[in-house]
Design an enzyme around this catalytic site. Structure first.
Site, PDB file in Angstrom:
ATOM      1  N   CYS A  28      87.532  18.272  24.251  1.00 50.21           N
ATOM      2  CA  CYS A  28      88.325  16.942  23.176  1.00 50.21           C
ATOM      3  C   CYS A  28      89.547  17.619  23.247  1.00 50.21           C
ATOM      4  CB  CYS A  28      87.746  16.619  22.403  1.00 50.21           C
ATOM      5  SG  CYS A  28      88.589  15.704  21.461  1.00 50.21           S
ATOM      6  N   ASP A  52      74.862  33.380  22.659  1.00 54.00           N
ATOM      7  CA  ASP A  52      76.425  33.229  23.153  1.00 54.00           C
ATOM      8  C   ASP A  52      75.997  32.401  24.238  1.00 54.00           C
ATOM      9  OD1 ASP A  52      78.697  33.950  24.021  1.00 54.00           O
ATOM     10  OD2 ASP A  52      78.937  35.731  23.700  1.00 54.00           O
ATOM     11  N   ASP A  63      80.019  21.214  26.454  1.00 56.39           N
ATOM     12  CA  ASP A  63      81.378  21.028  25.467  1.00 56.39           C
ATOM     13  C   ASP A  63      82.081  21.978  25.229  1.00 56.39           C
ATOM     14  OD1 ASP A  63      82.871  18.700  23.966  1.00 56.39           O
ATOM     15  OD2 ASP A  63      81.791  19.226  22.122  1.00 56.39           O
ATOM     16  N   CYS A 111      76.606  24.214  23.594  1.00 53.68           N
ATOM     17  CA  CYS A 111      78.098  24.641  22.770  1.00 53.68           C
ATOM     18  C   CYS A 111      77.340  23.482  21.938  1.00 53.68           C
ATOM     19  CB  CYS A 111      79.365  24.433  22.562  1.00 53.68           C
ATOM     20  SG  CYS A 111      79.854  26.021  24.219  1.00 53.68           S
ATOM     21  N   PRO A 132      78.819  19.965  15.477  1.00 51.66           N
ATOM     22  CA  PRO A 132      77.603  20.238  14.697  1.00 51.66           C
ATOM     23  C   PRO A 132      76.846  19.053  14.746  1.00 51.66           C
ATOM     24  CG  PRO A 132      79.548  18.691  14.395  1.00 51.66           C
ATOM     25  CD  PRO A 132      80.094  19.366  15.391  1.00 51.66           C
ATOM     26  N   GLY A 133      76.541  18.912  16.484  1.00 49.44           N
ATOM     27  CA  GLY A 133      74.802  18.351  16.907  1.00 49.44           C
ATOM     28  C   GLY A 133      74.689  17.171  17.173  1.00 49.44           C
ATOM     29  N   GLY A 134      76.325  15.792  16.856  1.00 49.59           N
ATOM     30  CA  GLY A 134      76.455  14.316  17.552  1.00 49.59           C
ATOM     31  C   GLY A 134      75.290  14.077  18.915  1.00 49.59           C
ATOM     32  N   LYS A 135      76.170  14.862  20.004  1.00 46.51           N
ATOM     33  CA  LYS A 135      75.708  14.550  20.777  1.00 46.51           C
ATOM     34  C   LYS A 135      74.198  14.670  21.272  1.00 46.51           C
ATOM     35  CE  LYS A 135      80.770  15.656  22.311  1.00 46.51           C
ATOM     36  NZ  LYS A 135      80.814  15.809  20.844  1.00 46.51           N
TER      37      LYS A 135
END
Length: 283
Positions: A226, A157, A173, A107, A110-113
């Protein structure tokens, strides 16, 4: 009110301090892109430009500023840092991507991890960043380009994934109520109802159980959210262990010591509210 009641159950006498911290706007947190520079170099460059960065207490690769436009900071165009809270950076530290490993972020947007993981696995490793919405996947590409890494991107998915097997580490996440980031998005406190948490939790467990099937024997999975309600955190992890019997809890280092599950709080750790749990695949 339901969120405050849940907070009181979790932190007891600290509830006033916790609620006040969630209500206080967050500053700017920069995670150093260690593939491009060092935390010391980034800090010195910011100080030379008249800023006063502080080293993060949860992750020393993070530098804290009171605010400002990140695109106007020195090092932005060079890809020296990502805008990412310490709590999110901590999730990647628990996942512990290693050089040469294959990592899946189910998941990702926006891709930071995933981008941080791509730096850590290096050119000999592989990171797949997946998300259900193609438009969100495009956000990952944009950020990865600026930071100089190349994760593979997939729209799928997570409850019925196209990818199966072969990963040393998987990050889950999950989509959640998000109220742990109320310092940045206070409207989230009104967007979710207590009644909707059960449906969210069922989706979270389905995603995690499917993700566990992608691990190699001995592989690691990290579940993060989060948020803080127990339905999406402790209870969800208990359900994951029932639905994915190949998983077993894995102890990892956190700011409050070694544990299989960690909670970060703004009033204790100066970060967003985050729940992080680690597992290992026994088969």
């Amino acid at each position: 009110p339901w969120a405050v009641r849940e907070l009181r159950r979790l932190v007891g006498e600290e509830v006033e301090a916790a609620a006040a911290a969630f209500a206080r706007p967050a500053g700017l947190c920069l995670r150093t892109n260690v593939c491009a520079t060092s935390p010391e170099t980034l800090r010195g460059t910011l100080e030379a430009a008249g800023h006063r960065p502080r080293v993060g207490s949860v992750d020393p690769s993070c530098l804290l500023l009171d605010g400002g436009d990140p695109a106007a900071l020195p090092g932005y165009d060079e890809g020296w840092f990502a805008v990412q809270d310490q709590a999110s950076s901590f999730v990647v530290r628990v996942l512990d991507p290693r050089p040469g490993e294959r990592v899946l972020d189910v998941c990702s947007a926006p891709g930071g991890k995933a981008i941080a993981a791509a730096c850590l696995v290096g050119d000999d490793g592989l990171v797949v960043a997946a998300d259900v919405r193609p438009r969100r996947v495009a956000l990952i590409r944009s950020q990865a380009t600026r930071l100089g890494v190349r994760p593979l991107l997939v729209a799928q998915d997570a409850t019925a994934p196209a990818l199966r097997g072969g990963f040393d580490a998987v990050l889950v996440d999950v989509p959640c109520s998000g109220i742990g980031s109320a310092r940045r998005r206070p409207e989230l406190l009104w967007r979710r109802s207590k009644e909707g948490l059960s449906e969210l939790a069922r989706t979270q467990v389905r995603i995690a159980a499917e993700a566990a099937r992608s691990l190699v024997p001995g592989g690691r999975m990290v579940y993060s959210a989060c948020t803080f309600p127990r339905a999406e955190t402790e209870a969800a992890c208990d359900a994951i262990l029932r639905h994915a019997p190949s998983l077993e809890p894995l102890q990892t280092e956190g700011p409050d010591g070694v544990a299989t599950r960690h909670r970060l709080w703004p009033h204790r750790h100066g970060s967003d509210g985050m729940f992080v749990a680690a597992f290992r695949s026994s088969t």
